[in-house]
Scaffold this motif. Sequence first.
Motif, PDB file in Angstrom:
ATOM      1  N   GLY A 116       0.816  -1.211   0.000  1.00  0.00           N
ATOM      2  CA  GLY A 116       0.000   0.000   0.000  1.00  0.00           C
ATOM      3  C   GLY A 116       0.844   1.252   0.000  1.00  0.00           C
ATOM      4  O   GLY A 116       0.572   2.212  -0.734  1.00  0.00           O
ATOM      5  N   ALA A 117       1.895   1.255   0.809  1.00  0.00           N
ATOM      6  CA  ALA A 117       2.789   2.412   0.849  1.00  0.00           C
ATOM      7  C   ALA A 117       3.515   2.595  -0.480  1.00  0.00           C
ATOM      8  O   ALA A 117       3.783   3.724  -0.898  1.00  0.00           O
ATOM      9  CB  ALA A 117       3.794   2.263   1.991  1.00  0.00           C
ATOM     10  N   SER A 118       3.800   1.489  -1.149  1.00  0.00           N
ATOM     11  CA  SER A 118       4.486   1.562  -2.444  1.00  0.00           C
ATOM     12  C   SER A 118       3.645   2.260  -3.499  1.00  0.00           C
ATOM     13  O   SER A 118       4.178   2.817  -4.455  1.00  0.00           O
ATOM     14  CB  SER A 118       4.863   0.166  -2.919  1.00  0.00           C
ATOM     15  N   ALA A 119       2.333   2.238  -3.342  1.00  0.00           N
ATOM     16  CA  ALA A 119       1.466   2.958  -4.277  1.00  0.00           C
ATOM     17  C   ALA A 119       1.736   4.453  -4.217  1.00  0.00           C
ATOM     18  O   ALA A 119       1.483   5.173  -5.178  1.00  0.00           O
ATOM     19  CB  ALA A 119      -0.002   2.681  -3.966  1.00  0.00           C
ATOM     20  N   PHE A 120       2.262   4.920  -3.105  1.00  0.00           N
ATOM     21  CA  PHE A 120       2.585   6.338  -2.946  1.00  0.00           C
ATOM     22  C   PHE A 120       4.055   6.621  -3.222  1.00  0.00           C
ATOM     23  O   PHE A 120       4.381   7.628  -3.833  1.00  0.00           O
ATOM     24  CB  PHE A 120       2.245   6.799  -1.521  1.00  0.00           C
ATOM     25  N   THR A 121       4.935   5.728  -2.773  1.00  0.00           N
ATOM     26  CA  THR A 121       6.369   6.002  -2.877  1.00  0.00           C
ATOM     27  C   THR A 121       6.965   5.590  -4.213  1.00  0.00           C
ATOM     28  O   THR A 121       7.797   6.312  -4.757  1.00  0.00           O
ATOM     29  CB  THR A 121       7.129   5.306  -1.739  1.00  0.00           C
ATOM     30  N   THR A 122       6.574   4.441  -4.725  1.00  0.00           N
ATOM     31  CA  THR A 122       7.095   3.939  -6.010  1.00  0.00           C
ATOM     32  C   THR A 122       5.959   3.333  -6.829  1.00  0.00           C
ATOM     33  O   THR A 122       5.927   2.127  -7.061  1.00  0.00           O
ATOM     34  CB  THR A 122       8.203   2.883  -5.792  1.00  0.00           C
ATOM     35  N   PRO A 123       5.025   4.157  -7.282  1.00  0.00           N
ATOM     36  CA  PRO A 123       3.851   3.609  -7.984  1.00  0.00           C
ATOM     37  C   PRO A 123       4.201   2.886  -9.272  1.00  0.00           C
ATOM     38  O   PRO A 123       3.471   1.986  -9.683  1.00  0.00           O
ATOM     39  CB  PRO A 123       3.001   4.848  -8.249  1.00  0.00           C
ATOM     40  N   GLN A 124       5.305   3.244  -9.905  1.00  0.00           N
ATOM     41  CA  GLN A 124       5.666   2.590 -11.168  1.00  0.00           C
ATOM     42  C   GLN A 124       5.962   1.110 -10.972  1.00  0.00           C
ATOM     43  O   GLN A 124       5.820   0.331 -11.903  1.00  0.00           O
ATOM     44  CB  GLN A 124       6.853   3.299 -11.837  1.00  0.00           C
ATOM     45  N   VAL A 125       6.322   0.699  -9.770  1.00  0.00           N
ATOM     46  CA  VAL A 125       6.616  -0.709  -9.504  1.00  0.00           C
ATOM     47  C   VAL A 125       5.338  -1.540  -9.501  1.00  0.00           C
ATOM     48  O   VAL A 125       5.312  -2.665  -9.988  1.00  0.00           O
ATOM     49  CB  VAL A 125       7.360  -0.855  -8.150  1.00  0.00           C
ATOM     50  N   PHE A 126       4.269  -0.982  -8.962  1.00  0.00           N
ATOM     51  CA  PHE A 126       3.030  -1.731  -8.807  1.00  0.00           C
ATOM     52  C   PHE A 126       1.948  -1.318  -9.797  1.00  0.00           C
ATOM     53  O   PHE A 126       0.802  -1.712  -9.646  1.00  0.00           O
ATOM     54  CB  PHE A 126       2.507  -1.573  -7.380  1.00  0.00           C
ATOM     55  N   VAL A 127       2.299  -0.549 -10.791  1.00  0.00           N
ATOM     56  CA  VAL A 127       1.306  -0.083 -11.756  1.00  0.00           C
ATOM     57  C   VAL A 127       0.597  -1.272 -12.379  1.00  0.00           C
ATOM     58  O   VAL A 127       1.220  -2.199 -12.871  1.00  0.00           O
ATOM     59  CB  VAL A 127       1.965   0.792 -12.843  1.00  0.00           C
TER      60      VAL A 127
END
Length: 124
Positions: A21-32
């Motif tokens: 969930g935090a990655s959606a804010f910090t590194t969204p390109q990873v979980f796009v």
Amino acid sequence: MLTTASTVLAGLLGAALIYMGASAFTTPQVFVGFGIPDTPANDPAFRSWLRVKGLREIACGVFIFVLMLVATTSLLGWYVLVFAAIPAGDAVVVLRSGGPKAAAYGVHGATAVAMLVTSIGLLV
């Protein structure tokens, strides 16, 4: 012993959810896209939906930790069992969107199975 191991697995699932969930804010390109093909990585509207998903993941992960602190293992087990419907549904969405089967089964499906196994360990 089984309950302890399952509680540890529930904690790991909670931590993983908070991280994703935090990655959606910090590194969204990873979980796009989460396996859905042709998702517009740089589209501001899509990024907003990705953040909504991220907030959902964070809230569910935090709720696991709250239940670990204040509830019985049985209640935690029921929550994780019901909550397994989310990654199972995500797998169906990826498959129906023509996404890669590896993402559907290897990520979303595996998460649903891990949650089912964890819940059974907490409920037995």
